[in-house]
Design an enzyme around this catalytic site. Structure first.
Site, mmCIF file in Angstrom:
data_model
loop_
_atom_site.group_PDB
_atom_site.id
_atom_site.type_symbol
_atom_site.label_atom_id
_atom_site.label_comp_id
_atom_site.label_asym_id
_atom_site.label_seq_id
_atom_site.Cartn_x
_atom_site.Cartn_y
_atom_site.Cartn_z
ATOM 1 N N LYS A 199 0.841 -1.198 0.000
ATOM 2 C CA LYS A 199 0.000 0.000 0.000
ATOM 3 C C LYS A 199 0.880 1.254 0.000
ATOM 4 O O LYS A 199 1.963 1.254 0.581
ATOM 5 C CB LYS A 199 -0.905 -0.029 1.233
ATOM 6 N N SER A 274 -9.670 1.480 2.673
ATOM 7 C CA SER A 274 -8.724 2.340 1.982
ATOM 8 C C SER A 274 -7.631 1.578 1.212
ATOM 9 O O SER A 274 -6.899 2.176 0.413
ATOM 10 C CB SER A 274 -8.044 3.284 2.986
ATOM 11 N N GLY A 296 -10.867 0.508 10.454
ATOM 12 C CA GLY A 296 -12.304 0.542 10.197
ATOM 13 C C GLY A 296 -12.769 -0.442 9.145
ATOM 14 O O GLY A 296 -13.949 -0.484 8.809
ATOM 15 N N GLY A 297 -11.836 -1.244 8.605
ATOM 16 C CA GLY A 297 -12.212 -2.213 7.577
ATOM 17 C C GLY A 297 -11.416 -2.039 6.304
ATOM 18 O O GLY A 297 -11.770 -2.593 5.253
ATOM 19 N N SER A 298 -10.314 -1.301 6.364
ATOM 20 C CA SER A 298 -9.581 -0.898 5.158
ATOM 21 C C SER A 298 -8.897 -2.034 4.419
ATOM 22 O O SER A 298 -8.535 -1.875 3.258
ATOM 23 C CB SER A 298 -8.539 0.166 5.519
#
Length: 635
Positions: A199, A274, A296-298
């Site tokens: 990333k 993200s 949060g779930g990225s």
């Protein structure tokens, strides 16, 4: 004293020049004030124009760097392919009798003087390499039947093709080509010769970690992040950086620097965020292992949207040194780096490789807990909690069906499934999660956005953060009876008012963790099966539906390890049932969610697996069990 008319006239005559001077002074003052305002406006305007111009120049330089890296990578792949051919002379008769399957994968030309065809066979079978799982690939690399060059150039070529379609890469790491000359010294590494995508916000020496924010451009990292150093030590070759949303706080994947990343299964859908660039690249076949971050779930949302596997470890299990957030200091909702791959075994192998003495030495804040392979491979029947609806965000028909189908498979395999429901979701989502993310009311994030354009996908989200507190408070009050969920979240966007209130919020998070663990134990469960948001959203919807992440962000708040496994695809029946979707609150967010997931037939459907803190291997074990049972059911 008595004033005569003559005296009065004289006094009037004396005051008239004074009044004229005062009037002139007032006029002059007004004129000067006006001029000052105009000059001030012009100064501000010029500064803003100059700032935007500088931002555009920064963006252009970043895009030029990306384009140059893509072009150089393409040239390197072409040179490698041209150097990797075997020349076989053959007659016309022999050529005709050869199997056309072999000829189709080769190039041939006619030499008139010799009456011969020359067939050029590529020595590297890239198509075959791209089909190998991570475990198969590492085995062949160790045996020597494949070389790191074969594998890297095969994946680099595929990455270039995938990026043209999906716009998922921010830069090819050309240092990977140089690493080929030294990777042999790490031949004993668990990931020897494996190309790995990372990333964009993971530090790689001499490359930016922009987080999609213009202010962070032209600030290359001084050294590799700890995870990148460990990957290299284990023989892996980081070869590409992948896209993310502006500011990271989004389940979309778009920013003003590199643009929108789209879904590998449908370009009208988002790849999620993200870590959406990773999801798209792996889902599109351009990488078989990637490293992302999850707040949060990225990791889990892109894995769900793109049809792959993703794992968020317990925060602190892997080093976060050199993993760049948009802003630092937020401690309520914890972020964690983690792997993304095509299958669960690849996630486990990556965790095993990262949880090594080298990482524990580089970052002493990480507890020295090696990967427990025995726990991952255990076949002991599990007692599994089952959650289909958290009561805060009603799942889409495909989300709910995915959980029900996996539940049935697990029960048939001898596991025990018991009902489970999370505690106080309507209260803790706004008060602990939203206020946790945005304790400062969004000020830190908005500060990072200054001086540059904002992404169209996220403007609505940033606009809500900018609203004055008095407006948010009044708006929240007015919505309380009609839309209680929207009202509570609008109030939470005000953030906390003081340091004592922040400490109180931190204490509330600690209390909620302990309450949830007690509830978990009262249910006597080992692990949890639950939905993950899906299917992939239509473009421009992610910033409009903040509540949809309730199924993932709660496990960041709790710091429970959680992972996602793809189990199905959206059916025509799911789409038909979606037409009757009402939601839990029947408010605007439920309506928007229905619109966002409409048109998803054929898209991946995933489920989420969760365990208690530091039981990462047990979470992966459930993920592996789900993956195997789904594969068997399809056969």
């Amino acid at each position: 004293m008595i004033y005569s008319p003559r005296t009065k006239t004289k006094t009037t005559q004396n005051t008239e020049p004074f009044i004229k001077r005062v009037k002139m002074d007032n006029w002059t003052a007004a004129l000067l004030t006006g001029v000052a305002c105009i000059v001030g406006y012009l100064v501000v305007r010029v500064k803003k124009i100059n700032s935007l111009r500088q931002a555009e120049e920064k963006i252009q330089r970043a895009r030029n760097r990306r384009d140059e890296s893509l072009q150089r990578a393409e040239q390197a792949v072409l040179r490698y392919k041209q150097s990797e051919f075997l020349v076989e002379p053959t007659s016309l008769l022999q050529l005709i009798t050869k199997e056309w399957k072999m000829v189709e994968t080769s190039f041939f030309f006619w030499m008139e003087e010799e009456s011969l065809f020359f067939i050029l066979h590529p020595t590297t079978d890239s198509a075959f390499i791209l089909t190998l799982s991570l475990s198969e690939l590492t085995q062949q690399l160790k045996e020597g039947s494949l070389t790191p060059e074969d594998v890297l150039y095969s994946y680099m070529e595929k990455t270039l093709a995938v990026n043209q379609k999906l716009n998922c890469c921010t830069e090819i790491l050309l240092e990977s080509l140089d690493q080929l000359t030294t990777v042999g010294s790490n031949k004993d590494g668990l990931l020897y010769g494996v190309p790995v995508s990372i990333k964009e916000n993971l530090a790689f020496k001499n490359h930016d970690c922009s987080c999609g924010v213009i202010i962070n451009l032209d600030q290359p990292a001084e050294k590799d992040s700890v995870l990148v150093q460990v990957l290299k030590k284990q023989g892996a070759i980081p070869f590409v950086k992948t896209n993310l949303p502006q500011g990271l706080l989004s389940c979309d994947c778009s920013n003003p620097i590199y643009g929108q990343t789209v879904n590998p299964h449908n370009p009208q859908k988002t790849s999620g965020g993200s870590t959406g660039g990773e999801g798209a690249l792996i889902g599109g076949g351009g990488s078989l292992l990637g490293i992302g971050t999850d707040l949060g779930g990225s990791i889990r949302i892109p894995a769900s949207f793109c049809g792959i596997c993703g794992f968020k470890p317990t925060a602190g299990r892997l080093s976060s040194q050199g993993v760049c957030p948009t802003y630092r200091g937020q401690k309520s909702v914890l972020s964690s780096p983690g792997p993304m791959a095509r299958d669960v075994d690849s996630l486990a192998l990556c965790m095993q490789a990262l949880l090594c003495d080298h990482m524990f030495s580089l970052d002493p804040t990480v507890p020295p807990l090696p990967f427990n392979m025995e726990r991952y491979r255990t076949t002991k029947p599990l007692r599994i909690g089952c959650l289909e609806n958290d009561g805060y965000m009603h799942p889409s028909p495909s989300m709910a069906r995915g959980v029900r189908e996996v539940k049935a498979l697990l029960e048939q395999a001898g596991h025990t499934l018991v009902p489970y429901h999370p505690l106080k979701m309507d209260e803790i989502f706004p008060e602990l999660m939203v206020k946790g993310f945005l304790a400062d009311g969004g000020t830190s994030l908005l500060t990072k956005l200054k001086g540059g354009p904002e992404d169209p996908c996220l403007k609505g989200q940033f606009h809500r953060y900018r609203l004055p507190k008095w407006y948010k408070t009044i708006h929240s009050f007015l919505l309380k009876s009609k839309s209680p969920r929207v009202s509570a979240n609008m109030r939470a966007l005000c953030g906390v008012r003081s340091v004592p209130e922040l400490w109180k919020q931190h204490a509330a998070v600690e209390d909620y963790i302990q309450e949830t663990i007690a509830h978990w134990r009262s249910c006597n469960i080992d692990v949890l099966l639950c939905p993950v948001i899906g299917p992939a959203y239509n473009l421009f919807y992610c910033s409009k539906i903040p509540t949809a992440i309730s199924y993932t962000v709660v496990y960041n708040l709790l710091n429970f390890p959680a992972g996602v496994v793809t189990v199905s695809t959206v059916t025509a029946k799911d789409e038909e049932e979606l037409k009757h979707y009402k939601g839990c609150y029947q408010d605007m967010w439920d309506k928007l969610f229905k619109e966002a997931v409409t048109g998803g037939e054929g898209l991946p459907v995933a489920v989420q697996c969760v365990a208690l803190p530091w039981q990462d291997e047990l979470c992966l074990r459930l993920m592996k069990e789900v993956e195997q049972l789904v594969k068997q059911s399809k056969k």
